[in-house]
Design an enzyme around this catalytic site. Structure first.
Site, mmCIF file in Angstrom:
data_model
loop_
_atom_site.group_PDB
_atom_site.id
_atom_site.type_symbol
_atom_site.label_atom_id
_atom_site.label_comp_id
_atom_site.label_asym_id
_atom_site.label_seq_id
_atom_site.Cartn_x
_atom_site.Cartn_y
_atom_site.Cartn_z
ATOM 1 N N ASN A 1 2.828 5.424 -11.968
ATOM 2 C CA ASN A 1 2.353 4.091 -11.603
ATOM 3 C C ASN A 1 0.851 4.169 -11.380
ATOM 4 O O ASN A 1 0.385 4.750 -10.406
ATOM 5 C CB ASN A 1 3.073 3.610 -10.333
ATOM 6 C CG ASN A 1 2.543 2.275 -9.846
ATOM 7 O OD1 ASN A 1 1.841 1.572 -10.581
ATOM 8 N ND2 ASN A 1 2.879 1.926 -8.622
ATOM 9 N N THR B 1 -3.698 0.172 -3.715
ATOM 10 C CA THR B 1 -4.272 1.463 -3.336
ATOM 11 C C THR B 1 -5.668 1.490 -3.936
ATOM 12 O O THR B 1 -5.804 1.407 -5.166
ATOM 13 C CB THR B 1 -3.417 2.635 -3.877
ATOM 14 O OG1 THR B 1 -2.153 2.594 -3.215
ATOM 15 C CG2 THR B 1 -4.070 3.984 -3.630
ATOM 16 N N GLY C 1 0.804 -1.224 0.000
ATOM 17 C CA GLY C 1 0.000 0.000 0.000
ATOM 18 C C GLY C 1 0.836 1.272 0.000
ATOM 19 O O GLY C 1 0.499 2.251 0.682
ATOM 20 N N PHE C 2 1.910 1.275 -0.791
ATOM 21 C CA PHE C 2 2.737 2.486 -0.972
ATOM 22 C C PHE C 2 3.220 3.059 0.361
ATOM 23 O O PHE C 2 3.122 4.273 0.605
ATOM 24 C CB PHE C 2 1.972 3.577 -1.738
ATOM 25 C CG PHE C 2 1.699 3.291 -3.183
ATOM 26 C CD1 PHE C 2 2.407 2.318 -3.884
ATOM 27 C CD2 PHE C 2 0.727 4.014 -3.867
ATOM 28 C CE1 PHE C 2 2.145 2.061 -5.224
ATOM 29 C CE2 PHE C 2 0.466 3.777 -5.216
ATOM 30 C CZ PHE C 2 1.176 2.795 -5.881
ATOM 31 N N TYR D 1 12.525 -7.702 -9.353
ATOM 32 C CA TYR D 1 12.409 -7.537 -7.906
ATOM 33 C C TYR D 1 12.429 -8.922 -7.254
ATOM 34 O O TYR D 1 13.378 -9.291 -6.541
ATOM 35 C CB TYR D 1 11.111 -6.783 -7.577
ATOM 36 C CG TYR D 1 10.855 -6.495 -6.114
ATOM 37 C CD1 TYR D 1 11.210 -7.389 -5.107
ATOM 38 C CD2 TYR D 1 10.233 -5.317 -5.724
ATOM 39 C CE1 TYR D 1 10.969 -7.114 -3.761
ATOM 40 C CE2 TYR D 1 9.988 -5.037 -4.372
ATOM 41 C CZ TYR D 1 10.354 -5.945 -3.402
ATOM 42 O OH TYR D 1 10.125 -5.680 -2.092
ATOM 43 N N SER E 1 -0.759 -0.343 -9.361
ATOM 44 C CA SER E 1 -0.643 -1.137 -8.133
ATOM 45 C C SER E 1 -2.027 -1.583 -7.692
ATOM 46 O O SER E 1 -2.969 -0.785 -7.674
ATOM 47 C CB SER E 1 -0.002 -0.307 -7.025
ATOM 48 O OG SER E 1 -0.226 -0.959 -5.789
#
Ligand SMILES: Cc1cc2nc3c(=O)[nH]c(=O)nc-3n(C[C@H](O)[C@H](O)[C@H](O)COP(=O)(O)O)c2cc1C
Length: 356
Positions: free
Chosen positions: A180, A186, A118-119, A318, A183
């Site tokens: 972005n 969010t 969630g950033f 990643y 994601s």
């Protein structure tokens, strides 16, 4: 070496391990002799691996994907480890702590992760300060991308203002910027991939970028869960508004083909994303002349070559780094050079453009 440490690390809570490892990488980043030592072992600087995209020079085509160093705390360490570029973020205009923990899960059988972070990040102001400090210490030897997300407190209708606020604060520090909109963690964010909302966002941000003395590349990062029709609409928009490239893809909300029985919400990354990410890349390269940065499930040199052959100009990873460890970049870059030698090709760019 990593195979010895990995069982210990994988026995602990994933986010706790992430925080320890990041603290260690940040420590290295502040100590030049350590950086040099790591660079000596891990970094391969070879002109054959160099590539030029978006008017930027990359020492090799393999970058760190967004989300691992959200706050830019370990910048120089990534290039010492052998990454050819680094993307920080997602950064939001306001600092935020993200979703409640636990929010990061390993799926070792699948060589995958699920996250719903969630950033969580320190916000544009503090991160801009840190980037200024890194610059004063000598800057980064590889291109720096800054990935921007929307603050949770900002309503979706005001998203363009939120992205713009971050962009203004970070503009002087990034070599390229990423919007972005993909994601899954969010609420509502991925609706920004819808035509009207995306147009509003892109128009606002492009306006700012074009008014600067030096224009910088703006890229869009998309989800793997879009339909071809949605991708067509996005392509039409990004081409119209001079977005310079696409990063494909973010994590997926899909759970197909998993060996692990798991009931956690969030974005899935790693090997189960590989095929879909490749499929999206192939679609994109057939439907747009824009440069594509491919990300999702890259673990080996064969994966890198496959993406480059499919038309990606650069790749990022990643989850592969979590499963394969810090020597991965050395293996990948060595592997690329071996391929060039095997096929008697002068440079990676010749290899990509060559027959076959
Ligand atoms: C824990 C975690 C956090 C992430 N955070 C972000 C983020 O903040 N912004 C973003 O654009 N992508 C984020 N990603 C997505 C990655 O950048 C990448 O697109 C995705 O994980 C697929 O690549 P991979 O299979 O190599 O991991 C995150 C991924 C993970 C695993």
């Amino acid at each position: 070496m990593y195979s010895l440490v990995k069982p210990l690390l994988f026995g602990q809570d994933p986010e706790a391990v992430h925080d320890w490892v990041m603290a260690a990488l940040a420590f290295v980043g502040h100590h030049r002799p350590l950086l040099q030592l790591i660079g000596t072992f891990c970094q391969i600087r070879d002109p054959r691996l160099e590539t030029e995209v978006f008017g930027l020079k990359f020492p090799n085509p393999i970058g760190l994907a967004a989300g691992l160093d959200k706050n830019a705390i370990a910048l120089p360490t990534w290039s010492a480890l052998g990454f050819g570029f680094v993307e920080i973020g997602s950064v939001t205009a306001f600092a935020q702590s993200g979703n409640p923990k636990p929010r990061l899960f390993r799926l070792p059988q699948d060589e995958a992760l699920i996250n719903r972070m969630g950033f969580n990040n320190q916000g544009a102001t503090e991160i801009a300060e840190r980037l200024r400090a890194w610059r004063e210490q000598g800057g980064l030897a590889v291109p720096l991308g800054i990935n921007l997300g929307k603050s949770k407190v900002t309503p979706l209708e005001e998203a363009p203002r939120d992205y713009l606020q971050s962009l203004e604060q970070l503009w002087e520090y990034g070599d390229y910027f990423v919007l972005n909109v993909s994601s899954p963690n969010t609420p509502g964010l991925r609706q920004l991939q819808d035509k009207e909302k995306l147009e509003e966002l892109v128009v606002g941000v492009r306006g700012f970028a074009q008014a600067q003395p030096h224009d910088k590349p703006l890229l869009l990062k998309i989800a793997p869960d879009l339909s071809w029709q949605q991708i067509d609409e996005i392509l039409e928009l990004v081409e119209r508004y001079s977005i310079r490239g696409i990063i494909a893809t973010n994590t997926t909300v899909g759970r197909e083909g998993l060996k692990t029985r798991v009931n956690e919400s969030g974005g899935l990354s790693g090997k189960p994303l590989r095929e879909r990410s490749l499929e999206v890349l192939r679609y994109l390269t057939q439907h747009t002349p824009l440069p594509i940065v491919s990300v999702g499930g890259i673990f080996s040199v064969e994966d890198v070559l496959e993406r480059l052959k499919a038309g990606a100009v650069l790749v990022q990873l990643y989850t592969g780094f979590i499963y394969e460890g810090p020597a991965l970049l050395l293996r990948l870059n060595r592997g690329l050079l071996r391929h060039l030698e095997q096929y008697q090709t002068r440079t990676l760019q010749d290899f990509i453009q060559g027959p076959g």
